[in-house]
Design a protein around this motif. Structure first.
Motif, short mmCIF file in Angstrom:
data_model
loop_
_atom_site.label_atom_id
_atom_site.label_comp_id
_atom_site.label_asym_id
_atom_site.label_seq_id
_atom_site.Cartn_x
_atom_site.Cartn_y
_atom_site.Cartn_z
N UNK A 141 0.86 -1.19 0.00
CA UNK A 141 0.00 0.00 0.00
C UNK A 141 0.90 1.24 0.00
N UNK A 142 0.60 2.17 -0.91
CA UNK A 142 1.41 3.39 -1.03
C UNK A 142 0.74 4.62 -0.42
N UNK A 143 -0.59 4.57 -0.33
CA UNK A 143 -1.31 5.77 0.12
C UNK A 143 -2.64 5.35 0.73
N UNK A 144 -3.10 6.15 1.70
CA UNK A 144 -4.42 5.96 2.30
C UNK A 144 -5.25 7.21 2.09
N UNK A 145 -6.49 7.03 1.61
CA UNK A 145 -7.47 8.10 1.49
C UNK A 145 -8.58 7.77 2.49
N UNK A 146 -8.68 8.57 3.53
CA UNK A 146 -9.63 8.27 4.59
C UNK A 146 -10.66 9.39 4.71
N UNK A 147 -11.91 9.01 4.84
CA UNK A 147 -12.95 9.91 5.30
C UNK A 147 -13.32 9.40 6.68
N UNK A 184 -11.30 14.64 6.04
CA UNK A 184 -10.57 13.96 4.97
C UNK A 184 -9.10 13.95 5.35
N UNK A 185 -8.48 12.78 5.29
CA UNK A 185 -7.06 12.61 5.56
C UNK A 185 -6.45 11.78 4.45
N UNK A 186 -5.43 12.32 3.81
CA UNK A 186 -4.70 11.59 2.77
C UNK A 186 -3.25 11.46 3.25
N UNK A 187 -2.81 10.22 3.38
CA UNK A 187 -1.47 9.92 3.87
C UNK A 187 -0.68 9.12 2.85
N UNK A 188 0.58 9.50 2.67
CA UNK A 188 1.53 8.68 1.91
C UNK A 188 2.25 7.77 2.90
N UNK A 189 2.49 6.53 2.49
CA UNK A 189 3.25 5.58 3.30
C UNK A 189 4.73 5.86 3.10
#
Length: 191
Positions: A141-147, A184-189
């Motif tokens: 997993x490279x990225x997470x898009x969370x609501x 909204x939170x967008x995180x890069x691993x």
């Protein structure tokens, strides 16, 4: 350049991701997404994702839940012709839903890793909590898009289980809070 693998989902503040649509999806507290006051801006992430999505990936159960609905849904029409990848050790290719674009069954994390090395853009995983955990443990997993919804459930299916050892560093790429309490939170691993 490797393709990015992005997990996107709705989660509660305490990290529960299962059954946002209702109890019929398997959790007695299901339906929390629908019980949160609607704010169109809070769901703008889904449109942004669509612009970037070049393929979809699912675990078997999420595929079987989404495919027959999304195939015929006008809200999901843009996904119809995108390639779909279903990660399952047991799904027979004959069981794939017809009329929902090209679909391929992948049997292992190694197959996912090989797909990531192919040409193309971002691959988005919707739902599929067990698959997301497996691929995260495998470093895929490279990225997470969370609501994140303003709800606490205490129990339920988690993408980020508390019983697994190890630290995974993330870098915040983007965040935004909405009037209905959704964040909204967008995180890069970080590798």
């Amino acid at each position: 350049m490797a393709r990015e693998l992005v997990w996107t989902g709705f989660i509660t503040l305490d990290g529960v991701m299962d059954s946002p649509g209702g109890p019929s999806e398997g959790h007695p507290s299901g339906g929390w997404v629908m019980r949160t006051p609607f704010d169109e801006a809070a769901f703008s992430l889904k449109g942004e994702e669509l612009e970037e999505t070049t393929a979809l990936m699912f675990g078997r159960r999420s595929y079987e839940a989404f495919a027959p609905i999304w195939r015929d849904s006008e809200d999901h029409a843009a996904y119809r012709d995108l390639p779909k990848y279903i990660v399952s050790s047991s799904l027979d290719p004959e069981e794939l839903v017809a009329g929902w674009g090209p679909s391929t069954v992948l049997r292992s994390e190694a197959d996912v890793a090989a797909l990531k090395e192919s040409d193309g853009g971002a691959i988005f995983i919707h739902g599929s909590g067990e698959l997301a955990r497996r691929l995260s443990r495998a470093g895929l997993i490279d990225r997470y898009h969370l609501l994140v919804f303003p709800v606490l459930l205490g129990t339920g299916k988690r993408v980020f289980p508390s019983d697994e050892p190890g630290e995974q560093k993330l870098v915040l790429r983007e965040s935004e809070a909405y009037g209905n309490g959704v964040v909204k939170l967008i995180y890069d691993v970080v590798r």
